[in-house]
Design an enzyme around this catalytic site. Sequence first.
Site, short mmCIF file in Angstrom:
data_model
loop_
_atom_site.label_atom_id
_atom_site.label_comp_id
_atom_site.label_asym_id
_atom_site.label_seq_id
_atom_site.Cartn_x
_atom_site.Cartn_y
_atom_site.Cartn_z
N LYS A 116 117.66 127.70 74.62
CA LYS A 116 118.42 127.51 73.38
C LYS A 116 119.86 127.05 73.61
CE LYS A 116 115.45 130.41 70.59
NZ LYS A 116 114.32 130.17 71.48
N GLY A 165 113.19 137.03 67.39
CA GLY A 165 114.20 138.04 67.13
C GLY A 165 114.60 138.87 68.34
N GLU A 275 115.03 123.97 63.23
CA GLU A 275 115.43 125.09 62.38
C GLU A 275 116.94 125.04 62.11
OE1 GLU A 275 113.74 128.81 63.09
OE2 GLU A 275 111.81 127.99 63.70
N ARG A 292 106.26 123.72 69.27
CA ARG A 292 104.86 124.12 69.07
C ARG A 292 104.55 124.09 67.59
NH1 ARG A 292 106.01 128.91 66.74
NH2 ARG A 292 107.72 130.16 67.58
#
Length: 450
Positions: A116, A165, A275, A292
């Site tokens: 990330k 999360g 996102e 994915r």
Amino acid sequence: MFTKILVANRGEIAVRIIRACREMGIKTVAVYSEADRDSLHTLLADEAICIGPAASSESYLNMERIISATVAMKAEAIHPGFGFLSENARFAELCQKCNITFIGPSADLIHKMGNKSEARKTMMEAGVPVVPGSKEPVFTVEEAKAMAEKIGYPVMIKASSGGGGKGMRISYGPEDFEANFQNAQMESVKGFSDDTMYLERYIEKPRHIEFQIMADKFGHVVHLGERDCSIQRRHQKVLEESPSIAISQELRKKMGETAVRAAKAVGYENAGTIEFLLDKNKNFYFMEMNTRIQVEHPVTEMVTGLDLIIEQIRIAAGEPLSVTQDQIKIQGHAIECRINAENPARHFMPCPGLITNVHTPGGNGVRVDSHIYSDYRVPPNYDSMLLKLIVHGKDRKSAIAKMRSALGELVIEGIETNLDFQYEIMNHQAFLQGDTDTHFIPVYFPEYGK
């Protein structure tokens, strides 16, 4: 086109992939652990092979056993679904070395976008708006704390390899930063064997908006509109809908074009999700990319009429996208509720066990994606999701009415589920008004938000 595909997953997504393959005339191989011997995906596939004990590390996460099964069963490709090995660059690379097609992006792309902090840096260089934060990864409390002072509190501490999360904490000031950073980092090491962290400014009351993209091997990239995934508990999505009530047509076009630009910046192939966080002033920021298919892909299928699994398989086989951007039209409104084997009243404690009776709803615009049946025993070893209930209506109001009806008809006996909790959300005034953000559950359901 492939003649046989091995499905390297379990549960409802394995069933979903097998059904798509059947429609395409492709034979399937199901892999299963000893705990999943009687799972529906093993019964629906043309062939099935046991790959190990119940523990995921010895079965669904065991790359060598899955590759060996693929070779032994003479399958040409592997569909990883979501979770497990779906975003594992090493597994994608292993497939390539063994001359097996991995139905997803390349190992290099998974590595680049799966990390990330690296993805964030790539997006910044591509001119995609990102949440203010660290451009480089951080490893120690000292350098992270110095970075937090520059960014400004509150900050979100995130694991570079995180997901679902895990490895995430919010720090509201220097006094709680050290403990939050160390806890997030320990969680990352435990869950992902990686101590690489990064920081972002924490956006107050954001909406979580994601754009589905599809890209082929010929440089064509399209987006299929957005999904609003704002209703979450501990960063885990509870329900999703498409389109988002918070986005105008103009903003949808702008965000969609940005998502396509982001995918093109890395030369992306296959299905993926960009996102974003959307703040109260309608500013949007890149958060991460999922390399994915997503759990919530059915709502996009319902409003576009496109089968995303079939599209994934076609792209992996070297075929071009079946649609252009101009041909994609968002029609009506879709909602998905995730029904899990858990007890919301007891801090969402998992509730595995024997399902004594199942009745699923039906009717126009109602879809159930599941692997459960009467007398099926839910094992304690895996994710608690039992089924996804998806509805499609002409608009949001009719979709909500349809979901209420479907939830009221759904029966799962023998174990505890979150069915009633989903019904409560569907009847909550704030949800009906579209007044949702990522704090919806802790604000309106404090007894469930902990």
